[in-house]
Motif scaffolding. Structure first.
Motif, mmCIF file in Angstrom:
data_model
loop_
_atom_site.group_PDB
_atom_site.id
_atom_site.type_symbol
_atom_site.label_atom_id
_atom_site.label_comp_id
_atom_site.label_asym_id
_atom_site.label_seq_id
_atom_site.Cartn_x
_atom_site.Cartn_y
_atom_site.Cartn_z
ATOM 1 N N GLU A 1 60.725 -48.217 -36.809
ATOM 2 C CA GLU A 1 61.400 -49.323 -37.455
ATOM 3 C C GLU A 1 62.244 -50.066 -36.424
ATOM 4 O O GLU A 1 62.579 -49.516 -35.375
ATOM 5 C CB GLU A 1 62.285 -48.844 -38.614
ATOM 6 N N ILE B 1 66.130 -58.154 -45.744
ATOM 7 C CA ILE B 1 65.947 -56.715 -45.559
ATOM 8 C C ILE B 1 66.317 -56.371 -44.124
ATOM 9 O O ILE B 1 65.866 -57.030 -43.186
ATOM 10 C CB ILE B 1 64.498 -56.287 -45.871
ATOM 11 N N TYR C 1 65.846 -53.546 -42.068
ATOM 12 C CA TYR C 1 64.903 -52.910 -41.148
ATOM 13 C C TYR C 1 63.457 -53.249 -41.510
ATOM 14 O O TYR C 1 63.070 -53.159 -42.672
ATOM 15 C CB TYR C 1 65.085 -51.386 -41.149
ATOM 16 N N SER D 1 59.333 -53.886 -45.043
ATOM 17 C CA SER D 1 60.279 -52.810 -45.336
ATOM 18 C C SER D 1 59.737 -51.469 -44.847
ATOM 19 O O SER D 1 58.532 -51.309 -44.647
ATOM 20 C CB SER D 1 60.546 -52.753 -46.845
ATOM 21 N N ARG D 2 60.647 -50.516 -44.669
ATOM 22 C CA ARG D 2 60.254 -49.179 -44.228
ATOM 23 C C ARG D 2 60.334 -48.156 -45.369
ATOM 24 O O ARG D 2 60.182 -46.948 -45.134
ATOM 25 C CB ARG D 2 61.156 -48.717 -43.088
ATOM 26 N N THR D 3 60.579 -48.592 -46.590
ATOM 27 C CA THR D 3 60.724 -47.670 -47.708
ATOM 28 C C THR D 3 59.390 -47.019 -48.049
ATOM 29 O O THR D 3 58.319 -47.588 -47.796
ATOM 30 C CB THR D 3 61.268 -48.380 -48.959
ATOM 31 N N TYR D 4 59.448 -45.853 -48.655
ATOM 32 C CA TYR D 4 58.230 -45.103 -48.981
ATOM 33 C C TYR D 4 57.327 -45.889 -49.925
ATOM 34 O O TYR D 4 56.116 -45.979 -49.702
ATOM 35 C CB TYR D 4 58.594 -43.759 -49.614
ATOM 36 N N ASP D 5 57.890 -46.489 -50.984
ATOM 37 C CA ASP D 5 57.081 -47.217 -51.967
ATOM 38 C C ASP D 5 56.357 -48.400 -51.329
ATOM 39 O O ASP D 5 55.188 -48.658 -51.632
ATOM 40 C CB ASP D 5 57.965 -47.704 -53.122
ATOM 41 N N PHE D 6 57.065 -49.101 -50.452
ATOM 42 C CA PHE D 6 56.444 -50.266 -49.802
ATOM 43 C C PHE D 6 55.306 -49.823 -48.882
ATOM 44 O O PHE D 6 54.228 -50.429 -48.884
ATOM 45 C CB PHE D 6 57.501 -51.034 -49.003
ATOM 46 N N GLU E 1 53.577 -47.081 -49.091
ATOM 47 C CA GLU E 1 52.495 -46.539 -49.917
ATOM 48 C C GLU E 1 51.588 -47.666 -50.420
ATOM 49 O O GLU E 1 50.357 -47.558 -50.371
ATOM 50 C CB GLU E 1 53.074 -45.761 -51.095
ATOM 51 N N TYR F 1 61.765 -38.820 -38.752
ATOM 52 C CA TYR F 1 62.245 -39.438 -39.987
ATOM 53 C C TYR F 1 61.340 -38.974 -41.126
ATOM 54 O O TYR F 1 60.150 -39.302 -41.174
ATOM 55 C CB TYR F 1 62.228 -40.963 -39.845
ATOM 56 N N PRO G 1 60.774 -39.637 -44.419
ATOM 57 C CA PRO G 1 59.920 -40.507 -45.240
ATOM 58 C C PRO G 1 58.640 -40.949 -44.531
ATOM 59 O O PRO G 1 57.600 -41.099 -45.166
ATOM 60 C CB PRO G 1 60.834 -41.707 -45.537
#
Length: 400
Positions: free
Chosen positions: A157, A165, A167, A185-190, A192, A214, A216
């Motif tokens: 990231e 956003i 990161y 984004s670096r979120t799991y849902d995004f 996925e 990291y 996630p």
């Protein structure tokens, strides 16, 4: 200047220069092509029948610091067979463009440099929206879309602050040494949703994924890139292993006064040096400088020795030897009475499997970190990007 020299200078071969005029602001060139036989784009019959003419003003390359314009007498033909009307083709101008190919190529060349949009626009005497439009068009021509996932990728990231956003997520092709994609984004849902767009067959072909420690990221790789070996980046787990030494130095600095406080404040560089890379004279000077620190704090000496042993792991010639040294180091660090090593040892044990993969396959995230530094420089030069699409395309075009 001879007409032939003007034609060669401006890159408009096969065209007839009728007049050249210089004003205070520009150089104007009037040109007209020769009438010739053309193929109808509709019925593919030949025609030489001219329907009408019109004059088009086209921005061309700068001559010195002066902008130049071509006044082209465009000829529109009509097909005697089907009645189709069409303009003739020009080598120096793309269809629907009001600026020559030379201007487009100069803008694309500038986009590959560390320049902001405003500077590029001023240098080429065009508007900023035109620069952005050319950038998107060039990326479209380069074929950067709808590509399969690389076999070896590095992920990380970086702080982009785009689309509100903080990161953004960087996917890097370790085989070609180029950025594969930049995600919002670096979120799991995004992540996925992004990887789900690729077919299961494509995702199964990914062999290695290099990343920092990291959780996630590890989770999404296990869920979506199920055949890939997760490789912990050597820089990140080395930093975790040697940071307790600096934490101990900071504690000593906080609890001392006077000359001792100043001594421990400036000791970081000497403590973090890899002595295996130093010459004998340099080693002696380093030992002399650290002598007082080790006498003052035996814990610091123990932490320094652990740091040196960890750095020696990478010098081992085989995977088995590296693995053996790493296990031994974990036991020694855990059995030491230095509290700063407790949390790092726990983290390294949790990631032991992926650190072992780093020893085995010798793959690191170094190229990704290097590209992130370039991205940060580009962001700083451009005074930041609000639009992620513009930021991503600028990153992609910088390496074409």
């Amino acid at each position: 200047m001879h007409k032939k020299d003007i034609i060669n200078l401006l890159g408009i071969q096969e065209n007839l220069v009728k007049k050249v005029e210089r004003t205070q602001k520009s150089i104007n060139i009037w040109i007209e092509t020769k009438q010739k036989l053309h193929i109808c784009p509709s019925c593919h019959h030949y025609t030489k029948h001219v329907h009408d003419y019109r004059q088009q003003k086209i921005q061309h390359i700068n001559i010195g610091k002066t902008i130049s314009f071509i006044f082209l007498k465009k000829r529109r033909y009509i097909c005697n067979h089907c009645g189709k009307k069409f303009y003739e083709h020009y080598d120096f101008l793309q269809k629907y463009f009001r600026k020559s190919n030379e201007v487009f190529e100069n803008v694309c060349h500038d986009l590959k440099q560390l320049k902001n949009f405003k500077t590029i626009a001023n240098d080429n005497h065009i508007s900023i929206p035109t620069v952005v439009r050319y950038m998107h068009y060039y990326i479209l021509l380069s074929g950067k879309f709808n590509r399969p996932l690389p076999k070896r990728i590095g992920i990380d990231e970086f702080k982009g602050n785009c689309n509100h956003i903080k990161y953004q997520f960087h996917i890097f092709d370790l085989d070609t040494g180029k950025t594969f994609d930049i995600l919002e984004s670096r979120t799991y849902d995004f992540l996925e949703n992004y990887f789900s767009k690729f077919s299961s067959k494509q995702r199964s072909k990914v062999e290695f994924v290099s990343m920092d420690l990291y959780s996630p990221f590890k989770r999404i790789i296990k869920d979506k890139l199920f055949n890939a070996h997760v490789i912990a980046d050597i820089f990140h787990f080395t930093r975790i292993a040697i940071n307790p030494l600096d934490e101990l130095r900071i504690d000593l600095w906080k609890n001392t006064k006077g000359k001792e406080k100043s001594y421990f404040k400036h000791l970081k560089h000497a403590l973090m040096k890899d002595s295996s890379k130093l010459k004998e004279e340099q080693k002696e000077k380093l030992e002399e400088r650290l002598k007082y620190a080790f006498e003052f704090s035996p814990f610091l000496k123990t932490a320094y020795e652990l740091k040196e042993k960890f750095l020696q792991i990478k010098n081992a010639s085989t995977f088995e030897e590296k693995e053996k040294l790493f296990r031994k180091w974990l036991d020694e660090a855990e059995s030491s009475t230095i509290k700063q090593f407790k949390k790092p040892v726990k983290t390294l044990r949790q990631w032991h499997q992926y650190i072992s993969n780093s020893f085995k396959f010798n793959i690191s995230n170094g190229p990704v970190e290097g590209k992130n530094n370039l991205i940060k420089t580009l962001k700083r030069v451009s005074f930041g990007f609000k639009n992620l699409n513009n930021f991503k395309n600028r990153i992609l075009i910088c390496e074409l």
